[in-house]
Design an enzyme around this catalytic site. Structure first.
Site, PDB file in Angstrom:
ATOM      1  N   GLU A 154     -41.406  64.461 111.669  1.00 58.61           N
ATOM      2  CA  GLU A 154     -41.591  64.917 113.054  1.00 58.61           C
ATOM      3  C   GLU A 154     -42.453  63.940 113.851  1.00 58.61           C
ATOM      4  O   GLU A 154     -42.167  63.660 115.021  1.00 58.61           O
ATOM      5  CB  GLU A 154     -42.211  66.321 113.079  1.00 58.61           C
ATOM      6  CG  GLU A 154     -41.427  67.392 112.341  1.00 58.61           C
ATOM      7  CD  GLU A 154     -40.006  67.579 112.848  1.00 58.61           C
ATOM      8  OE1 GLU A 154     -39.667  67.085 113.930  1.00 58.61           O
ATOM      9  OE2 GLU A 154     -39.214  68.217 112.132  1.00 58.61           O
ATOM     10  N   HIS A 204     -32.692  59.923 113.852  1.00 58.08           N
ATOM     11  CA  HIS A 204     -32.314  60.066 112.450  1.00 58.08           C
ATOM     12  C   HIS A 204     -31.721  58.768 111.932  1.00 58.08           C
ATOM     13  O   HIS A 204     -31.122  58.006 112.671  1.00 58.08           O
ATOM     14  CB  HIS A 204     -31.339  61.231 112.293  1.00 58.08           C
ATOM     15  CG  HIS A 204     -32.020  62.546 112.482  1.00 58.08           C
ATOM     16  ND1 HIS A 204     -31.392  63.665 112.943  1.00 58.08           N
ATOM     17  CD2 HIS A 204     -33.312  62.901 112.278  1.00 58.08           C
ATOM     18  CE1 HIS A 204     -32.259  64.656 113.007  1.00 58.08           C
ATOM     19  NE2 HIS A 204     -33.433  64.223 112.620  1.00 58.08           N
ATOM     20  N   CYS A 205     -31.921  58.547 110.656  1.00 58.59           N
ATOM     21  CA  CYS A 205     -31.605  57.262 110.040  1.00 58.59           C
ATOM     22  C   CYS A 205     -30.555  57.473 108.950  1.00 58.59           C
ATOM     23  O   CYS A 205     -30.656  58.426 108.169  1.00 58.59           O
ATOM     24  CB  CYS A 205     -32.879  56.674 109.440  1.00 58.59           C
ATOM     25  SG  CYS A 205     -32.629  55.197 108.462  1.00 58.59           S
TER      26      CYS A 205
HETATM   27 ZN   LIG Z   1     -35.404  65.253 112.673  1.00 58.35          ZN
HETATM   28 ZN   LIG Z   2     -34.878  54.810 108.193  1.00 60.18          ZN
END
Ligand SMILES: [Zn+2]
Ligand SMILES: [Zn+2]
Length: 218
Positions: free
Chosen positions: A175, A184-185
């Site tokens: 967060e 996001h990754c």
């Molecule tokens: Zn998230």
């Molecule tokens: Zn990442």
């Protein structure tokens, strides 16, 4: 009621109703709330501080673990603030829990230095709107590129390979990462990976940001 949502992220201003679901959906996000690092009197940048704000009663060990995790993974200082009551404005009577988005609004009004972050930690259940659901339980909520975020221990306290402290620290880092502008990754194991959107996602996390995310957060 079992929630499959790990967390959500609110976009831009905390009063905005626009959100994307974390760990489940990856939508394009425009960061409109850039923050400027605080400056000292000598115009030397001051390290960003993450203020850990307990809302209601929170176990001290959870706060300390989260503080250490934040300071070890991100180039910031972290400080545990004195607990304050949960804001009455965030209470959602139909489900007897608290609205995470309203908690963020509450945090937004708290005094802080420009550029600093506020991470609320609470042991009560929190929720937010996730269409078509008007009220959906979540693990946390963060403002993308903003000031505040919140993590709840409520849905993290389940048997599994990781302790509650580890999970709280990792969701907190996720967060806080959002407040630094991280989306996001796709990298497996990265703290910002949205994977399956369940507690299994947390338990399969490496506990670290991938090199790309780490580079962006600095
Ligand atoms: Zn998230
Ligand atoms: Zn990442």
């Amino acid at each position: 009621m079992v929630s499959r949502t790990l967390c959500e992220v609110a976009r831009s201003h905390p009063r905005s109703a626009v959100k994307i679901v974390c760990w489940l959906l990856l939508l394009p996000v425009v960061v409109t709330c850039n923050s400027t690092p605080p400056q000292s009197k000598q115009n030397v940048p001051v390290r960003t501080q993450v203020v850990i704000q307990p809302l209601g009663e929170v176990e001290e060990s959870l706060l300390q673990t989260t503080k250490l995790a934040i300071e070890s993974k991100i180039n910031v200082t972290a400080r545990i603030s004195k607990p304050v009551p949960l804001p009455a404005s965030a209470y959602y009577p139909p489900r007897r829990r608290y609205r995470a988005d309203q908690i963020l609004n509450f945090l937004y009004g708290q005094k802080s230095r420009v550029g600093d972050k506020i991470l609320a930690v609470t042991m009560v259940d929190v929720s937010t709107a996730k269409p078509p659901h008007a009220d959906w339980g979540v693990f946390g909520l963060g403002i993308l590129g903003g000031k505040s975020c919140v993590v709840s221990t409520y849905r993290l306290n389940k048997p599994g390979p990781k302790t509650l402290r580890e999970r709280v620290a990792e969701v907190a880092l996720h967060e806080v990462g959002h407040t630094f502008g991280l989306e996001h990754c796709p990298t497996p194991g990265c703290l910002m990976n949205d994977a399956e959107g369940s507690i299994k996602s947390i338990d399969s996390s490496s506990g670290d940001f991938c090199p790309t995310c780490l580079h962006r957060i600095k």
